[in-house]
Design an enzyme around this catalytic site. Structure first.
Site, short mmCIF file in Angstrom:
data_model
loop_
_atom_site.label_atom_id
_atom_site.label_comp_id
_atom_site.label_asym_id
_atom_site.label_seq_id
_atom_site.Cartn_x
_atom_site.Cartn_y
_atom_site.Cartn_z
CD1 TRP A 62 -51.73 41.38 32.09
CD2 TRP A 62 -51.86 43.61 32.09
NE1 TRP A 62 -51.47 41.80 33.35
CE2 TRP A 62 -51.55 43.17 33.40
CE3 TRP A 62 -51.98 44.99 31.87
CZ2 TRP A 62 -51.37 44.06 34.47
CZ3 TRP A 62 -51.79 45.85 32.93
CH2 TRP A 62 -51.49 45.38 34.21
CG HIS A 80 -36.78 57.72 9.39
ND1 HIS A 80 -35.93 57.10 10.27
CD2 HIS A 80 -36.80 56.95 8.28
CE1 HIS A 80 -35.45 55.99 9.71
NE2 HIS A 80 -35.95 55.88 8.51
CG HIS A 210 -35.41 56.66 3.60
ND1 HIS A 210 -35.37 55.48 2.89
CD2 HIS A 210 -36.04 56.37 4.76
CE1 HIS A 210 -35.92 54.52 3.60
NE2 HIS A 210 -36.34 55.01 4.73
#
Ligand code: 23J
Ligand code: MN
Length: 259
Positions: A62, A80, A210
């Site tokens: 891992w 965002h 955006h």
């Protein structure tokens, strides 16, 4: 199992419905968005082995990894952008999960972009696409095919930075407004590192994709690949972000179901 879901499983098993991976591998080499130096920067992907069948872990392998919410193939949540900050359920852990599976159309401008890295997707180009393939249905993902992924693994070519910033394709403000107001799309997906054109920071409305998409509570997908394997219409995409508490976005696996 319902007949519908049973039919889907049969179609997947038979290969009549194919699964296409639209995701880049997350690696330390994958390029990240470079903002002007005065701003904070997104983190590149880092990975550190914890054990691999050794003294640190005799039977297990891992790693620990770290990256930014906007590293690699990732989803942009409405939160965002400042324009999306007040929408309810606007972060990756709160977005309605029904928005993570949906229809997708593919707008192919790969030839146009091959000749001009700053090429912009216009309303006229979208209307021309609809004349060929039909009206973009409401709540569809609109995926902007540019074949920009072919510039990898050359990070400099992918970022295409010049002294005035990035030179990468994206939609005009008019095209974004049209997609929102006239077609009520679910969101906009791109192969480049920014849903906006690289030079959009200097437009009258900076970063219109955006600003307007997240302002309208819509989503973004960035750094997609293999869009050339999808038909113009008819694909369904699965784009489920990590459930990051108050996350603005998240790296994710984007899969397309293709008839
Ligand atoms: O969403 C992104 O990853 C992205 O493109 C971006 C992030 C932060 C600031 C500006 C931009 S333009
Ligand atoms: Mn992003």
């Amino acid at each position: 199992m319902s007949e519908t879901l049973g039919q889907l499983i049969r179609e997947l098993s038979s290969g009549n419905v194919k699964i296409v991976d639209l995701t880049h591998t997350l690696s330390p080499e994958f390029p990240t968005l470079q903002l002007p130096a005065q701003f904070g920067q997104v983190g590149a992907f880092k990975i550190e082995q914890v054990s691999q069948y050794d003294d640190a872990g005799p039977a297990w392998y891992w790693n620990n990894f770290s990256c930014g919410e906007h590293t690699g193939t990732h989803l942009d949540a409405p939160a965002h952008w400042v324009s999306g900050k007040d929408h309810p359920r606007n972060t990756v852990d709160t977005i309605d999960v029904g928005r993570f599976i949906g229809a997708a159309v593919v707008i192919d401008a790969s030839k146009e972009v091959a000749g001009n890295a700053d090429w912009n997707l216009t309303v006229d180009f979208l209307l021309g696409w609809e004349a060929d393939y039909g009206t973009i249905t409401a709540d569809s993902w609109v995926l902007f095919r540019t074949d920009w992924h072919k510039r990898l693994p050359d990070a400099a070519a992918f970022m295409n930075m010049q002294e005035d910033g990035a030179h990468t394709p994206g939609p005009t403000q008019d095209a974004v407004e049209w997609l929102i107001k006239e077609r009520n799309v679910r969101g906009f997906g791109v192969e480049t590192i920014n849903t906006d054109a690289g030079q959009a920071y200097g437009w009258p409305l900076p970063y219109p994709c955006h600003t307007l998409m997240h302002g309208a509570n819509k989503l973004g997908l960035q750094c997609l690949t293999n869009l050339g394997a999808l038909p113009p219409t008819g694909a369904i995409i699965i784009a489920a972000p990590l459930k990051i508490q108050r996350g603005s976005g998240s790296p994710l696996r984007v899969l397309a179901l293709v008839p």
